[in-house]
Scaffold this active site. Structure first.
Site, PDB file in Angstrom:
ATOM      1  N   GLU A  17      33.922  20.598-106.607  1.00 15.41           N
ATOM      2  CA  GLU A  17      34.091  21.315-107.881  1.00 15.41           C
ATOM      3  C   GLU A  17      33.644  22.777-107.776  1.00 15.41           C
ATOM      4  O   GLU A  17      33.937  23.573-108.656  1.00 15.41           O
ATOM      5  CB  GLU A  17      33.328  20.587-109.004  1.00 15.41           C
ATOM      6  CG  GLU A  17      31.803  20.665-108.952  1.00 15.41           C
ATOM      7  CD  GLU A  17      31.171  19.636-108.018  1.00 15.41           C
ATOM      8  OE1 GLU A  17      31.902  19.061-107.174  1.00 15.41           O
ATOM      9  OE2 GLU A  17      29.948  19.424-108.113  1.00 15.41           O
ATOM     10  N   HIS A  68      30.233  19.187-102.935  1.00 14.71           N
ATOM     11  CA  HIS A  68      30.662  19.623-104.277  1.00 14.71           C
ATOM     12  C   HIS A  68      32.055  20.241-104.250  1.00 14.71           C
ATOM     13  O   HIS A  68      32.162  21.475-104.256  1.00 14.71           O
ATOM     14  CB  HIS A  68      29.727  20.725-104.778  1.00 14.71           C
ATOM     15  CG  HIS A  68      28.330  20.307-105.032  1.00 14.71           C
ATOM     16  ND1 HIS A  68      27.895  19.862-106.249  1.00 14.71           N
ATOM     17  CD2 HIS A  68      27.250  20.292-104.229  1.00 14.71           C
ATOM     18  CE1 HIS A  68      26.611  19.592-106.188  1.00 14.71           C
ATOM     19  NE2 HIS A  68      26.191  19.840-104.973  1.00 14.71           N
ATOM     20  N   GLY A 111      23.854  17.930-109.617  1.00 14.66           N
ATOM     21  CA  GLY A 111      22.766  18.415-110.458  1.00 14.66           C
ATOM     22  C   GLY A 111      21.460  17.900-109.894  1.00 14.66           C
ATOM     23  O   GLY A 111      21.147  18.148-108.732  1.00 14.66           O
ATOM     24  N   GLU A 112      20.738  17.152-110.680  1.00 18.36           N
ATOM     25  CA  GLU A 112      19.455  16.606-110.239  1.00 18.36           C
ATOM     26  C   GLU A 112      19.373  15.154-110.722  1.00 18.36           C
ATOM     27  O   GLU A 112      19.295  14.894-111.920  1.00 18.36           O
ATOM     28  CB  GLU A 112      18.318  17.475-110.796  1.00 18.36           C
ATOM     29  CG  GLU A 112      16.938  16.959-110.500  1.00 18.36           C
ATOM     30  CD  GLU A 112      16.730  16.603-109.042  1.00 18.36           C
ATOM     31  OE1 GLU A 112      16.970  17.453-108.175  1.00 18.36           O
ATOM     32  OE2 GLU A 112      16.353  15.450-108.765  1.00 18.36           O
ATOM     33  N   SER A 113      19.421  14.238-109.755  1.00 21.72           N
ATOM     34  CA  SER A 113      19.567  12.825-110.111  1.00 21.72           C
ATOM     35  C   SER A 113      18.368  12.267-110.882  1.00 21.72           C
ATOM     36  O   SER A 113      18.531  11.400-111.745  1.00 21.72           O
ATOM     37  CB  SER A 113      19.825  11.988-108.853  1.00 21.72           C
ATOM     38  OG  SER A 113      18.752  12.122-107.944  1.00 21.72           O
ATOM     39  N   ILE A 143      24.431  21.079-101.118  1.00 15.51           N
ATOM     40  CA  ILE A 143      23.275  21.728-101.746  1.00 15.51           C
ATOM     41  C   ILE A 143      22.191  20.673-101.977  1.00 15.51           C
ATOM     42  O   ILE A 143      22.360  19.791-102.820  1.00 15.51           O
ATOM     43  CB  ILE A 143      23.666  22.385-103.090  1.00 15.51           C
ATOM     44  CG1 ILE A 143      24.833  23.369-102.888  1.00 15.51           C
ATOM     45  CG2 ILE A 143      22.458  23.087-103.709  1.00 15.51           C
ATOM     46  CD1 ILE A 143      25.453  23.863-104.184  1.00 15.51           C
ATOM     47  N   ARG A 144      21.116  20.744-101.203  1.00 15.12           N
ATOM     48  CA  ARG A 144      20.071  19.707-101.262  1.00 15.12           C
ATOM     49  C   ARG A 144      20.713  18.324-101.384  1.00 15.12           C
ATOM     50  O   ARG A 144      20.386  17.527-102.268  1.00 15.12           O
ATOM     51  CB  ARG A 144      19.093  19.960-102.409  1.00 15.12           C
ATOM     52  CG  ARG A 144      18.213  21.180-102.172  1.00 15.12           C
ATOM     53  CD  ARG A 144      17.194  21.399-103.279  1.00 15.12           C
ATOM     54  NE  ARG A 144      17.832  21.651-104.562  1.00 15.12           N
ATOM     55  CZ  ARG A 144      18.375  22.814-104.912  1.00 15.12           C
ATOM     56  NH1 ARG A 144      18.363  23.818-104.069  1.00 15.12           N
ATOM     57  NH2 ARG A 144      18.939  22.956-106.076  1.00 15.12           N
ATOM     58  N   CYS A 200      27.410  14.622-105.075  1.00 16.46           N
ATOM     59  CA  CYS A 200      26.012  14.976-104.785  1.00 16.46           C
ATOM     60  C   CYS A 200      25.021  14.157-105.637  1.00 16.46           C
ATOM     61  O   CYS A 200      24.846  12.973-105.375  1.00 16.46           O
ATOM     62  CB  CYS A 200      25.810  16.478-104.931  1.00 16.46           C
ATOM     63  SG  CYS A 200      24.373  17.061-104.024  1.00 16.46           S
ATOM     64  N   ARG A 246      18.010  10.981-100.501  1.00 19.17           N
ATOM     65  CA  ARG A 246      18.024  12.264-101.222  1.00 19.17           C
ATOM     66  C   ARG A 246      17.558  13.401-100.315  1.00 19.17           C
ATOM     67  O   ARG A 246      16.722  13.188 -99.454  1.00 19.17           O
ATOM     68  CB  ARG A 246      17.091  12.210-102.435  1.00 19.17           C
ATOM     69  CG  ARG A 246      17.641  11.473-103.618  1.00 19.17           C
ATOM     70  CD  ARG A 246      16.651  11.492-104.769  1.00 19.17           C
ATOM     71  NE  ARG A 246      16.469  12.817-105.346  1.00 19.17           N
ATOM     72  CZ  ARG A 246      15.293  13.333-105.688  1.00 19.17           C
ATOM     73  NH1 ARG A 246      14.183  12.643-105.504  1.00 19.17           N
ATOM     74  NH2 ARG A 246      15.229  14.516-106.224  1.00 19.17           N
TER      75      ARG A 246
HETATM   76  N1  GLN Z   1      18.875  16.855-104.638  1.00 24.55           N
HETATM   77  C1  GLN Z   1      19.553  16.538-105.862  1.00 24.55           C
HETATM   78  C2  GLN Z   1      19.158  15.161-106.382  1.00 24.55           C
HETATM   79  O1  GLN Z   1      18.367  14.504-105.822  1.00 24.55           O
HETATM   80  C3  GLN Z   1      21.059  16.596-105.695  1.00 24.55           C
HETATM   81  C4  GLN Z   1      21.498  18.009-105.489  1.00 24.55           C
HETATM   82  C5  GLN Z   1      22.854  18.325-106.000  1.00 24.55           C
HETATM   83  O2  GLN Z   1      23.469  17.592-106.787  1.00 24.55           O
HETATM   84  N2  GLN Z   1      23.336  19.464-105.609  1.00 24.55           N
HETATM   85  O3  GLN Z   1      19.669  14.734-107.372  1.00 24.55           O
END
Ligand code: GLN
Length: 198
Positions: free
Chosen positions: A179, A177, A46-48, A136-137, A78, A107
């Site tokens: 999942e 990921h 997700g987004e940390s 993904i990122r 991730c 990150r």
């Molecule tokens: N770039 C996201 C972060 O810094 C991580 C991306 C992801 O979980 N797919 O949290």
């Protein structure tokens, strides 16, 4: 044995689904009382920075940190990997995590212009073909502490050699990921690890 999935933000449903497919009992965790009722915790992608903020708002930051320090098995993918790291590069200064694995992660490490890519990754302890890893990122791991085992590295391309899967005791983290791809081997590996720890 119940495995919780931290359900503040991110791909919670996908992890719940993968765990259920592995015949594990899985449920979302949003409150401290729900955390107390689980034997292990998955921290989703997700987004940390958002997850960090919400974990503090939902009074979960210290309880999760304490459970992990006390030996609760955990797996982060991730953003979940970032949440488990003791040290984050290119994070927000106020970003906090669970200190589950002594490591430095960067990150969005694979380059901001490359939002996502896929690459085969071999994971120690997982049999069969290399993992079809989706990034993904994603973060990568820049360095690990003495008690951290490197389980997987990127094998081809510019990022070859970068560490993308690690384990410290019963705490596991991947940059990618599993999942999202329907390959259940990593979730099975974690479910087995949780069963052995119980
Ligand atoms: N770039 C996201 C972060 O810094 C991580 C991306 C992801 O979980 N797919 O949290």
């Amino acid at each position: 044995m119940i495995i919780g999935v931290l359900a503040l933000q991110g791909d919670v449903r996908e992890h719940l689904h993968a765990l259920t497919e592995c015949d594990a009992q899985a449920r979302p965790v949003r409150r401290p009382a729900e955390l107390e009722s689980v034997d292990a915790l998955v921290i989703p992608g997700g987004e940390s920075t958002t997850m960090s903020k919400l974990a503090a708002e939902f009074d979960l930051l210290d309880p999760i940190r304490k459970r992990i320090a006390g030996g609760m098995p955990a797996y982060g993918s991730c953003a979940g990997m970032i949440m488990l790291a003791t040290n984050v590069l290119d994070g927000r200064p106020d970003q906090r995590g669970f200190d589950g694995i002594e490591m430095t992660v960067r990150r969005n490490a694979f380059g901001r212009q490359v939002d996502s890519f896929e690459s085969p990754v071999e994971i120690d302890g997982i049999e069969g073909d290399p993992f079809h890893a989706v990034f993904i990122r994603a973060p990568w791991v820049e360095s690990v502490g003495a008690d951290v085992e490197v389980l997987g590295q990127v094998t081809t391309g510019e990022a070859a050699g970068r560490i993308v899967a690690v384990r410290r005791g019963d705490v596991l983290a991947t940059s990618f990921h599993p999942e999202l791809t329907g390959d259940l081997r990593l979730h099975r590996y974690f479910v087995d690890l949780v069963r052995n720890a119980a």
